[in-house]
Write a protein that holds these residues in place. Structure first.
Motif, mmCIF file in Angstrom:
data_model
loop_
_atom_site.group_PDB
_atom_site.id
_atom_site.type_symbol
_atom_site.label_atom_id
_atom_site.label_comp_id
_atom_site.label_asym_id
_atom_site.label_seq_id
_atom_site.Cartn_x
_atom_site.Cartn_y
_atom_site.Cartn_z
ATOM 1 N N UNK A 1 43.274 39.389 30.688
ATOM 2 C CA UNK A 1 42.727 38.520 31.732
ATOM 3 C C UNK A 1 43.729 38.399 32.879
ATOM 4 N N UNK A 2 43.264 38.581 34.131
ATOM 5 C CA UNK A 2 44.146 38.449 35.291
ATOM 6 C C UNK A 2 43.968 37.105 35.996
ATOM 7 N N UNK A 3 43.491 36.107 35.265
ATOM 8 C CA UNK A 3 43.207 34.801 35.857
ATOM 9 C C UNK A 3 44.404 34.226 36.606
ATOM 10 N N UNK A 4 45.631 34.390 36.056
ATOM 11 C CA UNK A 4 46.813 33.812 36.681
ATOM 12 C C UNK A 4 47.467 34.744 37.704
ATOM 13 N N UNK A 5 46.812 35.870 38.027
ATOM 14 C CA UNK A 5 47.390 36.830 38.978
ATOM 15 C C UNK A 5 46.597 36.945 40.276
ATOM 16 N N UNK A 6 45.261 36.919 40.140
ATOM 17 C CA UNK A 6 44.425 37.223 41.301
ATOM 18 C C UNK A 6 44.670 36.305 42.483
ATOM 19 N N UNK A 7 44.943 35.025 42.216
ATOM 20 C CA UNK A 7 45.135 34.098 43.332
ATOM 21 C C UNK A 7 46.350 34.474 44.172
ATOM 22 N N UNK A 8 47.425 34.929 43.510
ATOM 23 C CA UNK A 8 48.629 35.295 44.259
ATOM 24 C C UNK A 8 48.419 36.608 45.016
ATOM 25 N N UNK A 9 47.603 37.509 44.426
ATOM 26 C CA UNK A 9 47.261 38.735 45.146
ATOM 27 C C UNK A 9 46.474 38.393 46.400
ATOM 28 N N UNK A 10 45.525 37.486 46.281
ATOM 29 C CA UNK A 10 44.747 37.059 47.445
ATOM 30 C C UNK A 10 45.635 36.419 48.500
ATOM 31 N N UNK A 11 46.646 35.669 48.076
ATOM 32 C CA UNK A 11 47.525 34.974 49.017
ATOM 33 C C UNK A 11 48.554 35.895 49.665
ATOM 34 N N UNK A 12 48.649 37.151 49.178
ATOM 35 C CA UNK A 12 49.556 38.150 49.749
ATOM 36 C C UNK A 12 51.034 37.869 49.498
ATOM 37 N N UNK A 13 51.357 36.981 48.571
ATOM 38 C CA UNK A 13 52.748 36.563 48.388
ATOM 39 C C UNK A 13 53.470 37.485 47.405
#
Length: 419
Positions: A364-376
């Motif tokens: 599961x990438x639940x804890x990763x996708x948000x940071x990918x979206x934020x470009x950080x």
């Protein structure tokens, strides 16, 4: 077999490229049948290239063997994307990241296994070196396993959801997803262009920094934990975290407090951020529909049904939702940069749990996708172990283009966890 050297150790020993390549190839010969990390490997060609490197001037990465995820073009090796519609001969050009590393003297040893198109569909046959009946994660499955098992000191990877950080956590290695745009995506398969990011794996923070030196004009730095202000972002999805992830965050938090760091909870307003995972997925699948259109219309029946579904979903009714998602992402990026700018680092989970059993799913990438979206920038820090003995990492992040600061803080935290 004795411990395989890191890239930093290879360079410090002033080793020739042939010696470094031979040691890696011997390790691969002993372990590849079990781990299955490589999509393409030609030992004779790799040694020939190493001989040529040794005959020329020594670059900053002279002779360092590197694995290349099989969605990144290499001029002297085929790129097949783990797809039945690609059985290409050697290409005529390198991807931008490969060209930069070759110019510094690195040796591209071979191509590593990937989930189909680094997206969805056929999974890599790769196994987790820590437990062969568990996934190494994906989509950068072969790159993570190859580094974890000592086949190469460095391997290139890509992330659109969680394809760098999740396998790094599962395989117990260092991994960096740089700020989006810091490393050119030229020559890498496009999935979602506003998310796709090229990064790499290593077995030390110093090795991550060696490669970052080639792409980031900012100088390397060090960090001190005493007095450092560290924020903990448990994210809106903390309720989904398993015991191993909760323990990893708790252990890291306590170690930081013991080292004199100032710890604060980072409050992301749930009413505004609670759907960030959904927004990430909306952008990823919408852009994926465009990215796989050509394969859909030219690939016959070979394109996997999951990618065909993305293409089919390219309807006018989704376009306004996509515009709204882009606008939300832009606002969230500004907000997180401002929030994270007040801290020396942000600590957050790398994965929901340790690597699950089986190879049919990559986790599961639940804890990763948000940071990918934020470009950080994100760095997975290894050093924690689940109750079943499998590794689990934590992520250090920060504002966009704070890659050097994030990596320096991650290195200091990694030393703390391994001490």
């Amino acid at each position: 077999m004795d411990a395989m050297p890191t890239a930093t150790e290879i360079l410090a020993a002033n080793n020739d490229a042939v010696t470094a390549a031979t040691r890696c190839l011997d390790r691969i010969a002993a372990r590849e049948e079990a781990v299955r990390a490589w999509a393409y490997l030609d030992p004779a060609a790799a040694l020939k290239t190493a001989v040529a490197l040794d005959a020329g001037p020594r670059g900053a990465l002279h002779g360092v063997p590197i694995g290349v995820k099989d969605v990144i073009l290499t001029r002297d090796m085929p790129t097949r994307y783990n797809s039945p519609i690609h059985d290409e001969p050697a290409t005529s050009a390198d991807a931008g990241c490969v060209a930069v590393l070759r110019a510094a003297g690195a040796l591209m040893l071979g191509k590593t296994e990937t989930v189909e198109f680094a997206a969805t569909g056929t999974k890599a046959p790769t196994r987790n070196p820590h437990a062969l009946d568990h996934t190494p994660g994906g989509s950068s499955s072969g790159s993570a396993a190859a580094v974890a098992d000592g086949h190469v000191p460095i391997a290139l990877a890509t992330q659109t959801g969680g394809s760098i950080i999740r396998p790094a956590s599962y395989c117990g290695i260092w991994g960096i997803k740089p700020t989006w745009g810091l490393v050119s995506n030229e020559g890498a398969k496009s999935f979602a262009p506003s998310l796709d990011t090229i990064g790499w794996y290593a077995r030390s923070a110093d090795d991550l920094s060696l490669i970052l030196d080639r792409f980031d004009p900012e100088p390397a730095r060090s960090a001190t934990l005493a007095g450092a202000r560290i924020g903990i972002a448990r994210t809106p999805y903390w309720a989904e975290a398993g015991p191993a992830t909760r323990d990893a965050i708790a252990r890291t938090e306590q170690a930081l407090r013991n080292a004199g760091a100032v710890i604060e909870e980072v409050a992301l307003p749930d009413d505004e951020w609670s759907d960030i995972a959904r927004v990430h997925d909306l952008v990823m699948h919408a852009e994926g529909g465009a990215a796989f259109l050509a394969a859909d219309v030219t690939g016959g029946d070979g394109l996997h049904a999951n990618m065909r579904a993305m293409v089919s979903a390219r309807t006018a009714s989704n376009r306004q939702r996509l515009v709204e998602a882009y606008d939300k992402a832009a606002a969230w990026r500004r907000a997180f940069d401002a929030l994270a700018g007040g801290y020396d680092a942000i600590l957050t989970p790398s994965t929901v749990a340790e690597a699950p059993r089986g190879l049919a799913a990559t986790g599961d990438y639940l804890f990763n996708g948000m940071w990918t979206l934020l470009h950080v920038p994100c760095v997975n820090v290894p050093g924690c172990i689940a109750a079943n003995g499998l590794p689990v990492g934590v992520t250090i992040t920060g504002p966009r283009f704070a890659d050097r600061r994030v990596l320096a803080m991650a290195a200091a935290i990694g030393a703390l966890l391994s001490g």
